[in-house]
Design a protein around this motif. Sequence first.
Motif, mmCIF file in Angstrom:
data_model
loop_
_atom_site.group_PDB
_atom_site.id
_atom_site.type_symbol
_atom_site.label_atom_id
_atom_site.label_comp_id
_atom_site.label_asym_id
_atom_site.label_seq_id
_atom_site.Cartn_x
_atom_site.Cartn_y
_atom_site.Cartn_z
ATOM 1 N N GLY A 182 0.816 -1.211 0.000
ATOM 2 C CA GLY A 182 0.000 0.000 0.000
ATOM 3 C C GLY A 182 0.848 1.257 0.000
ATOM 4 N N ALA A 183 1.914 1.231 0.788
ATOM 5 C CA ALA A 183 2.812 2.389 0.824
ATOM 6 C C ALA A 183 3.515 2.577 -0.517
ATOM 7 C CB ALA A 183 3.837 2.218 1.944
ATOM 8 N N ALA A 184 3.922 1.470 -1.132
ATOM 9 C CA ALA A 184 4.580 1.567 -2.437
ATOM 10 C C ALA A 184 3.617 2.098 -3.496
ATOM 11 C CB ALA A 184 5.119 0.200 -2.859
ATOM 12 N N GLY A 185 2.374 1.629 -3.468
ATOM 13 C CA GLY A 185 1.381 2.115 -4.422
ATOM 14 C C GLY A 185 1.088 3.588 -4.244
ATOM 15 N N ALA A 186 1.008 4.016 -2.986
ATOM 16 C CA ALA A 186 0.763 5.433 -2.726
ATOM 17 C C ALA A 186 1.950 6.280 -3.179
ATOM 18 C CB ALA A 186 0.493 5.650 -1.239
ATOM 19 N N ALA A 187 3.156 5.783 -2.958
ATOM 20 C CA ALA A 187 4.347 6.526 -3.389
ATOM 21 C C ALA A 187 4.384 6.654 -4.909
ATOM 22 C CB ALA A 187 5.602 5.816 -2.885
ATOM 23 N N VAL A 188 4.063 5.571 -5.607
ATOM 24 C CA VAL A 188 4.043 5.619 -7.062
ATOM 25 C C VAL A 188 2.954 6.596 -7.527
ATOM 26 C CG1 VAL A 188 3.502 4.275 -9.142
ATOM 27 C CG2 VAL A 188 5.030 3.339 -7.419
ATOM 28 N N GLY A 189 1.817 6.598 -6.838
ATOM 29 C CA GLY A 189 0.730 7.507 -7.194
ATOM 30 C C GLY A 189 1.134 8.967 -7.036
ATOM 31 N N HIS A 190 1.881 9.268 -5.992
ATOM 32 C CA HIS A 190 2.325 10.658 -5.789
ATOM 33 C C HIS A 190 3.388 11.059 -6.798
ATOM 34 C CE1 HIS A 190 0.061 11.928 -2.301
ATOM 35 N NE2 HIS A 190 0.273 10.735 -1.743
ATOM 36 N N ILE A 191 4.206 10.118 -7.202
ATOM 37 C CA ILE A 191 5.243 10.423 -8.202
ATOM 38 C C ILE A 191 4.601 10.702 -9.553
ATOM 39 C CG2 ILE A 191 7.135 9.407 -9.541
ATOM 40 C CD1 ILE A 191 7.946 7.956 -6.955
ATOM 41 N N ASP A 192 3.565 9.924 -9.898
ATOM 42 C CA ASP A 192 2.903 10.084 -11.198
ATOM 43 C C ASP A 192 1.950 11.274 -11.240
ATOM 44 O OD1 ASP A 192 4.212 7.903 -12.163
ATOM 45 O OD2 ASP A 192 2.531 6.521 -11.902
ATOM 46 N N LYS A 193 1.635 11.846 -10.091
ATOM 47 C CA LYS A 193 0.688 12.950 -10.017
ATOM 48 C C LYS A 193 1.274 14.189 -10.702
ATOM 49 C CE LYS A 193 -1.702 15.559 -6.415
ATOM 50 N NZ LYS A 193 -1.859 15.674 -4.959
ATOM 51 N N PRO A 194 0.528 14.811 -11.606
ATOM 52 C CA PRO A 194 1.075 16.002 -12.275
ATOM 53 C C PRO A 194 1.184 17.184 -11.305
ATOM 54 C CG PRO A 194 -1.198 15.613 -12.972
ATOM 55 C CD PRO A 194 -0.789 14.464 -12.087
ATOM 56 N N HIS A 195 2.237 17.923 -11.444
ATOM 57 C CA HIS A 195 2.468 19.095 -10.584
ATOM 58 C C HIS A 195 1.817 20.319 -11.220
ATOM 59 C CE1 HIS A 195 5.215 16.833 -8.117
ATOM 60 N NE2 HIS A 195 5.837 16.418 -9.219
ATOM 61 N N ARG A 196 1.106 21.098 -10.421
ATOM 62 C CA ARG A 196 0.460 22.305 -10.936
ATOM 63 C C ARG A 196 1.060 23.529 -10.344
ATOM 64 N NH1 ARG A 196 -5.880 20.803 -11.387
ATOM 65 N NH2 ARG A 196 -5.528 18.859 -12.438
#
Length: 66
Positions: free
Chosen positions: A52-66
């Motif tokens: 779960g932590a790895a999935g959340a970390a990957v999700g934050h990395i892939d999140k576009p920065h605004r």
Amino acid sequence: MTRISIRAVAVLALGASALGLAACGHTIEQKAATGAIAGAVVAGPVGAAVGGAAGAAVGHIDKPHR
């Protein structure tokens, strides 16, 4: 092959697939849930937490920065 080496290969293969599955999903929540499921299959409750932590970390990395 000995019993220990077969088990080590199986754990490594399942771990690699868990990391791959942690990247599935479109939202951070989906990626965390997929990682938790994959981790639970590989290593039980501790694996679920790590996945779960790895999935959340990957999700934050892939999140576009605004």
